[in-house]
Design a protein around this motif. Structure first.
Motif, PDB file in Angstrom:
ATOM      1  N   GLU A 200       6.718  -4.485   4.520  1.00 29.81           N
ATOM      2  CA  GLU A 200       5.901  -4.160   3.337  1.00 29.81           C
ATOM      3  C   GLU A 200       4.737  -5.144   3.196  1.00 29.81           C
ATOM      4  OE1 GLU A 200       8.570  -4.214   0.025  1.00 29.81           O
ATOM      5  OE2 GLU A 200       9.658  -2.441   0.706  1.00 29.81           O
TER       6      GLU A 200
ATOM      7  N   GLN B 114       2.037  -4.333   5.703  1.00 29.19           N
ATOM      8  CA  GLN B 114       1.269  -3.161   5.301  1.00 29.19           C
ATOM      9  C   GLN B 114       0.288  -3.510   4.180  1.00 29.19           C
ATOM     10  OE1 GLN B 114       1.101  -0.252   6.786  1.00 29.19           O
ATOM     11  NE2 GLN B 114       2.527  -1.053   8.299  1.00 29.19           N
ATOM     12  N   ARG B 115       0.718  -4.323   3.220  1.00 31.79           N
ATOM     13  CA  ARG B 115      -0.186  -4.740   2.142  1.00 31.79           C
ATOM     14  C   ARG B 115      -1.332  -5.578   2.694  1.00 31.79           C
ATOM     15  NH1 ARG B 115       4.559  -5.850  -0.663  1.00 31.79           N
ATOM     16  NH2 ARG B 115       4.260  -8.075  -0.345  1.00 31.79           N
TER      17      ARG B 115
ATOM     18  N   ASP C 193      -4.224  -3.591   4.051  1.00 30.12           N
ATOM     19  CA  ASP C 193      -4.997  -2.803   3.101  1.00 30.12           C
ATOM     20  C   ASP C 193      -6.422  -3.361   3.036  1.00 30.12           C
ATOM     21  OD1 ASP C 193      -5.811  -1.141   1.046  1.00 30.12           O
ATOM     22  OD2 ASP C 193      -4.876  -2.348  -0.533  1.00 30.12           O
TER      23      ASP C 193
ATOM     24  N   ARG D 197      -8.789  -3.365   0.798  1.00 31.82           N
ATOM     25  CA  ARG D 197      -9.145  -4.083  -0.434  1.00 31.82           C
ATOM     26  C   ARG D 197      -8.547  -5.483  -0.434  1.00 31.82           C
ATOM     27  NH1 ARG D 197      -7.045  -0.124  -4.804  1.00 31.82           N
ATOM     28  NH2 ARG D 197      -5.505  -0.040  -3.190  1.00 31.82           N
ATOM     29  N   VAL D 198      -7.306  -5.602   0.003  1.00 26.08           N
ATOM     30  CA  VAL D 198      -6.647  -6.905   0.046  1.00 26.08           C
ATOM     31  C   VAL D 198      -7.338  -7.803   1.070  1.00 26.08           C
ATOM     32  CG1 VAL D 198      -4.477  -8.080   0.585  1.00 26.08           C
ATOM     33  CG2 VAL D 198      -4.450  -5.970  -0.736  1.00 26.08           C
ATOM     34  N   ARG D 199      -7.698  -7.236   2.218  1.00 18.36           N
ATOM     35  CA  ARG D 199      -8.396  -8.031   3.237  1.00 18.36           C
ATOM     36  C   ARG D 199      -9.740  -8.526   2.724  1.00 18.36           C
ATOM     37  NH1 ARG D 199      -8.790  -5.787   8.934  1.00 18.36           N
ATOM     38  NH2 ARG D 199      -9.180  -7.969   9.292  1.00 18.36           N
TER      39      ARG D 199
END
Length: 150
Positions: free
Chosen positions: A103, A106-107, A110, A112-114
């Protein structure tokens, strides 16, 4: 035999090692000791004690490696994998850990997270560069413990 649901209300039934809802069925919980060991209670108990002590030594080495140079977490999870060959609780801990790591990966992928992580890293680098520049402007290239009151 395992049963599983794919969320559509249908129940898929499969034997160990076969597909359940499109995913590989996980191996059942429990001891993976050879059958001749499981057949004799005293031998199985001594097998479990041996597995526990070996796993404990590996986990202990991993804990020692956490503050020291070395792959501490990798060694700790290796010890957990040794315990998981014999103990259900360790198998459940490893399944939970694998799910959480997947998990988190996978986050992290993302977009936006990067972007957020790259932005925060850039801001942090700018702050460190400014503080380093101020230090060099004020003191020059002098070690902090050799600075006199100026």
């Amino acid at each position: 035999m395992n049963t599983g649901s794919d969320g559509s209300g249908e129940i898929a039934v499969a034997t160990d090692g076969m597909d359940v809802g499109g995913a590989q069925a996980e191996q059942g919980l429990g001891s993976r000791a050879p059958e001749f060991v499981k057949a004799r209670r005293v031998l199985h108990l001594s097998w479990q004690v041996g597995v526990f002590l070996i796993g404990l030594a590996v986990v202990g080495a991993g804990i020692v490696m956490l503050p020291l140079p070395g792959p501490g977490w990798v060694v700790i999870f290796g010890g957990m994998a040794i315990w998981a060959t014999e103990f259900v609780w360790a198998q459940l801990v490893l399944r939970w850990t694998k799910r959480k790591v997947t998990e988190a990966a996978q986050r992290a992928l993302d977009p936006r997270v990067r972007r957020r992580n790259l932005t925060l890293t850039a801001i942090g680098l700018v702050i460190v560069a400014v503080l380093g520049g101020i230090y060099l402007w004020k003191f020059g290239v002098v070690m902090p413990w050799k600075i006199k009151d100026q």
